[in-house]
Design a protein around this motif. Sequence first.
Motif, PDB file in Angstrom:
ATOM      1  N   GLU A 162       0.853  -1.183   0.000  1.00 20.81           N
ATOM      2  CA  GLU A 162       0.000   0.000   0.000  1.00 20.81           C
ATOM      3  C   GLU A 162       0.893   1.237   0.000  1.00 20.81           C
ATOM      4  OE1 GLU A 162      -2.953   0.055   3.051  1.00 20.81           O
ATOM      5  OE2 GLU A 162      -3.292  -2.107   2.934  1.00 20.81           O
ATOM      6  N   LYS A 163       0.432   2.291  -0.629  1.00 17.96           N
ATOM      7  CA  LYS A 163       1.201   3.528  -0.676  1.00 17.96           C
ATOM      8  C   LYS A 163       0.633   4.522   0.324  1.00 17.96           C
ATOM      9  CE  LYS A 163       2.866   3.005  -5.426  1.00 17.96           C
ATOM     10  NZ  LYS A 163       2.991   3.633  -6.763  1.00 17.96           N
ATOM     11  N   GLN A 204       5.849   3.401   1.204  1.00 16.77           N
ATOM     12  CA  GLN A 204       4.977   2.237   1.090  1.00 16.77           C
ATOM     13  C   GLN A 204       5.440   1.171   2.066  1.00 16.77           C
ATOM     14  OE1 GLN A 204       6.152   0.984  -3.099  1.00 16.77           O
ATOM     15  NE2 GLN A 204       6.316  -0.997  -2.075  1.00 16.77           N
TER      16      GLN A 204
END
Length: 548
Positions: A80-81, A187
């Motif tokens: 996930e960023k 991330q």
Amino acid sequence: MKEFAYFGKPALPLGDEIECEAKYENYYLIANKPAPNTQIHAREIDYYLESSDEDALEISKNVSILYEARALAFDGSKFEKYSKTVGKRVLFIGTNPDMSLKASLEKLDFKVICLDEIKFIYGCAGELCAIIEQGLEQAEVECDFAVFFGGCESWATRQSGCFDASAISAKEILEFLSSHTPNYTYQNYIFCQNDACLYHHKRGDVCSKCVELCPTVAILKNEDEKELVFSPIDCIACGRCVSICPSGAIDNAVITRTSFEALGRLFKSRIPIIAKDGFLPKVRFKNSVLPLVLPSDGILDFNNILSLVLGCGGEIFIFLPNMPKASKEAIALANEIFKARFGCELVRVFDDEISLQEAISKARYKNIGEFELGIYPNKASAISAKLALIAGSLDLGEFSTYESTAHGKISVDESKCTLCASCAGACPTSALITDSANNALCFNESLCIGCGYCVISCAESQTISLKKGKMHINTEFFAPKELAKDELFACVECGKEFATKKAVEKIASILTPAFSGDEKKLRTLYCCAECKAKLMILSQSDEGVLDV
């Protein structure tokens, strides 16, 4: 709209699935160059096209494989960023700071404060706090970033936003700070499955190897809650935690273990060079050799190595100069097993480009066969299944293991075991199970990761023993074996079988002194739950406690 984009005009035809001369304003999953609307920059595309000596048709096929490799990894990814707003407050720490760097930063509106020394610093990028001494008292100085000059202690750069000017150039520091303000993007490179973790809510300190090996504060322990605490912003993507995790609870978020199995099959009949993204070796490609990029140096554990070799069905080359010790040990064990089964080592490691280029020039694909990889519930079962595919019906012999390759062998003193099954309930890999049909405790050595949680969980002292360091791979290695067995005990009142004989006798031996002289209470020790309650009620009635 196609998922694969090639920006620019390729020198040779590429596959139909790739949109050539792509437009930067369009949205793509994977492209050969960075673009605002492209999810993944696969720099190995241009790298391979510029470095390959294969014929045009083979190059086109291989470029399609490189695109597909990125897509496979993305499909199974868990990353996930994130983004956070940070300020431009910078601390320069040391007696000889780089004043030209200070001037360059100030031109970009950074506020730079110089300190000769600090006692400590904690936090993360955008939220750092330095402890300084003022006379006999201590004070805190808040900042967004910190740069140490003239060397620093190891604690100084464990958190994000801190830089050692002796290890990174002023230009790199300037570029990093200017590109990470006011929006600091990052991330997660790892994720953890708590149900498989050997630290999460466990009795005793069974395992916290990831915390011990982490070079930053990306993984810490909450000892009160017995939980791991992860800080993605502080992770430097070294991968050491992935390679050392015995249960597979920690995995890489960009390329998961399941993705490795798919990637191996994708490179079938070819020889991949495993290299770190952004640190690709300067070599010329031919003889069906092509790059396979990883996000970290340290994510090659024993399971991932087996996945790549069995999927490819042949050799793999590795060019990862900063591989951790755990990965090197996994490769050593894998090569010993491959040599015993196939007569040669199948994982070749290179530390320099000259020797790698020579190997590419002489490369010949070694076909070791077809291996059908499946879907596995955990890392231990995946390794067991792959070793079974390698061994077949052969006795490959005994192999020395390492702490990082996580293997153990359990033995039980049957005279002490009451078959309470607490060890089986504690086992994270189902290496220990109970066989209700035979009233037995069984052990599958191929699934044991040597964590020792069964030893801690056993209610009987010195009943379970764990040995580590050796594995003998043959058909018996994969077959469950009975460690202890007992007959069922029948209730003396109703005749129903309700527990093992040893368990009943164990409880009776403990409670008999307390019930001495009370025949009804003594009899309840040999009764099922229903009859036990009935006898207790009758006993209380006889004593006048109950009015019946």
